[in-house]
Design an enzyme around this catalytic site. Structure first.
Site, PDB file in Angstrom:
ATOM      1  NE  ARG A 271      42.396 -31.221   4.478  1.00  0.00           N
ATOM      2  CZ  ARG A 271      41.183 -31.753   4.433  1.00  0.00           C
ATOM      3  NH1 ARG A 271      41.029 -33.057   4.581  1.00  0.00           N
ATOM      4  NH2 ARG A 271      40.121 -30.996   4.229  1.00  0.00           N
ATOM      5  CG  HIS A 275      40.268 -29.782   8.628  1.00  0.00           C
ATOM      6  ND1 HIS A 275      41.197 -28.920   8.089  1.00  0.00           N
ATOM      7  CD2 HIS A 275      39.818 -29.193   9.767  1.00  0.00           C
ATOM      8  CE1 HIS A 275      41.293 -27.843   8.857  1.00  0.00           C
ATOM      9  NE2 HIS A 275      40.476 -27.984   9.879  1.00  0.00           N
ATOM     10  CE1 TYR A 284      36.992 -32.308   2.447  1.00  0.00           C
ATOM     11  CE2 TYR A 284      35.421 -32.448   4.266  1.00  0.00           C
ATOM     12  CZ  TYR A 284      36.725 -32.429   3.806  1.00  0.00           C
ATOM     13  OH  TYR A 284      37.773 -32.539   4.690  1.00  0.00           O
TER      14      TYR A 284
END
Length: 390
Positions: A271, A275, A284
Site C-alpha cells: 500500500r 493505513h 514505521y
C-alpha cells in the site's frame, strides 16, 4: 537428550494405522511470486483483458485519491486507501461469475465497485452510517468487514451451504496479511479444507498489519505456505501484476468450482498510502522503501505492456482519464449532499421484535423530537415580521 537433539538418530516407527493424509508436494507454492508482465508469458495475454484491467486500475486509482480527499474534507469518517493494491482489487472482482459471492475486507471498496456496486453506496459504511449502504444480494457482495478476518468464516459457510444444495457457486474472500494472525483465519481455512468448500482465500500481503511488519506476524516462509498445513493448494503471485493475479485467481476459482476444494492465494503487494487517514506511516517505514515500490506500480506495469504491444495510444489514455474524472466528479457531488436521516432508524433492526424498554426509548425520542419541532415553529412565528405569511 532432548527430542530435538535426538532428531536424525532416533526415528521410532510410526503407528501401524498412520499414513500421510495428503501429499504435500502438489500443495506447495512456487518459490517466487508468479509473474506475467515483463516476462515472455505476457505475449499470450488477451488484448481485451489488458485494456479492461488498465481502465479499471486507472479508474480505481482516481477513486482512491478522491475518497481520500473527501475524508480530509469531513465527508467520510475514514478511508483505507488501496492505492498500490489496485491489481488485486480489480482482478478479484473480475474473475467471479455473476452467481458467485465476494467477501471483502474494509480496504476492498475498489473490489466492491468493480463488482458493480454503486460507488457512493460502497462508501456508506465509511461515512459512519449504521448499515453497509448496498443490498448484498443484488451484486452478491457481502458487507465490507471492519473487524479482521470475520468475513472468512461467513464466506466458508456460504460456500459450504451452496455445495450441499448443489448450487454452482464459488465464494472469494479477501483478507490482509494482518488478518492471517486472527483465529477466524484458522477456523475458516480448516473447515473449508475438511469440507472441501468451494472458496478462494485471497491474502493481500502489503507487508504491514497497520504498523506491524510481516516478520513479526509469522515465521512461515510465505503466507501461501500456510495452505499446506490445512491440506489445500497455496499459490504465490506478484500482487502488482494485474494479469498474473487475474490468471492465478481464475485458476483457483475453476479449481474450487470443479469440486477441488479451497485454494489460498497470497498476493505480494504494497500500500503506497498510509493505513488510513488516521495513520502516520512515516513512523514505521521509510521513504526509500515506498519509492522502491513505486517503481513496481501496478498501473505503470500494465501501461508499459500495453504500450509495448501498441494497445495504448493517446486517445485511449484520454478516454480512460475522462472516465476516471467523471467518476470522481460524481463522487464529489453526491457525497457533498447531506443525507436525509430518520432518527427513528436508531431503533430499526436491533431486535426482530422490539423489547418493551426499546419501545419506551423510541417513544421518548419521538416525543422529544415533536416538542423540539413545535418549539422551533413557535420561535420562527415570533421572529417573523408582523403581517408576514409563510
Amino acid at each position: 537428550m532432548t527430542v530435538l537433539e535426538q532428531r536424525g538418530t532416533y526415528r521410532p516407527a510410526p503407528p501401524p494405522a498412520w499414513q500421510p493424509r495428503t501429499d504435500p508436494a502438489p500443495l506447495l507454492p512456487d518459490a517466487e511470486p508468479y509473474r506475467v508482465l515483463g516476462t515472455g508469458a505476457a505475449d499470450r495475454a488477451d488484448p481485451g483483458l489488458l485494456r479492461t484491467l488498465h481502465a479499471r486500475l486507472v479508474t480505481g486509482r482516481r477513486y482512491n485519491a478522491q475518497a481520500t480527499a473527501l475524508t480530509r474534507q469531513g465527508r467520510l469518517a475514514v478511508y483505507p486507501s488501496s492505492t498500490g493494491q489496485e491489481a488485486c482489487e480489480v482482478a478479484a472482482a473480475l474473475v467471479l461469475a455473476d452467481r458467485d459471492w465476494l467477501f471483502p475486507s474494509y480496504r476492498d471498496t475498489l473490489a466492491v465497485i468493480t463488482r458493480g456496486v454503486d460507488p457512493v453506496q460502497a462508501l456508506t459504511l465509511l461515512r459512519g452510517d449504521w448499515h453497509t449502504g448496498y443490498d448484498p444480494y443484488e451484486h452478491r457482495v457481502a458487507p465490507l468487514s471492519t473487524p479482521l478476518a470475520t468475513q472468512l468464516p461467513h464466506a466458508v459457510g456460504l460456500a459450504h451451504a451452496a455445495r450441499l444444495r448443489g448450487d454452482d457457486v464459488v465464494a472469494l474472500a479477501m483478507v490482509g496479511d494482518g488478518g492471517t494472525s486472527e483465529g477466524d483465519f484458522h477456523e475458516a481455512l480448516n473447515f473449508a479444507a475438511v469440507q472441501r468448500a468451494p472458496v478462494v482465500f485471497l491474502v493481500q500481503n502489503n507487508g504491514f498489519a497497520i504498523s506491524v511488519p510481516l516478520a513479526k506476524q509469522t515465521a512461515a516462509p510465505s503466507l501461501a505456505h500456510k495452505a499446506v498445513g490445512y491440506g489445500m493448494p497455496g499459490r504465490l503471485v506478484d500482487g502488482n501484476d494485474a494479469v498474473a493475479v487475474h490468471e492465478v485467481l481464475s485458476d483457483a476459482v475453476r479449481h474450487a468450482r470443479a469440486g477441488g476444494g479451497p485454494v489460498l492465494v497470497e498476493a505480494v503487494t504494497y500500500r503506497l498510502e498510509a493505513h488510513t487517514n488516521a495513520d502516520d506511516a512515516t513512523r514505521y517505514r521509510g521513504d526509500a522503501e515506498v519509492e522502491t515500490w513505486r517503481g513496481h506500480d501496478p498501473v505503470d506495469l500494465l501501461e508499459r505492456e500495453l504500450t509495448r504491444r501498441g494497445l495504448l495510444d493517446e486517445d485511449a489514455r484520454r478516454a480512460v482519464r475522462e472516465e476516471s474524472e467523471a467518476l470522481a466528479a460524481d463522487l464529489r457531488a453526491r457525497l457533498h449532499e447531506d443525507p436525509v436521516l430518520d432518527p427513528m432508524d436508531l431503533f430499526a433492526h436491533v431486535y426482530a421484535e422490539p423489547t418493551p424498554h426499546l419501545r419506551e426509548q423510541r417513544e421518548l425520542l419521538r416525543a422529544e423530537l415533536a416538542a423540539e419541532a413545535e418549539a422551533n415553529a413557535d420561535a420562527e412565528a415570533q421572529a417573523a415580521p408582523e403581517g408576514a405569511t409563510r
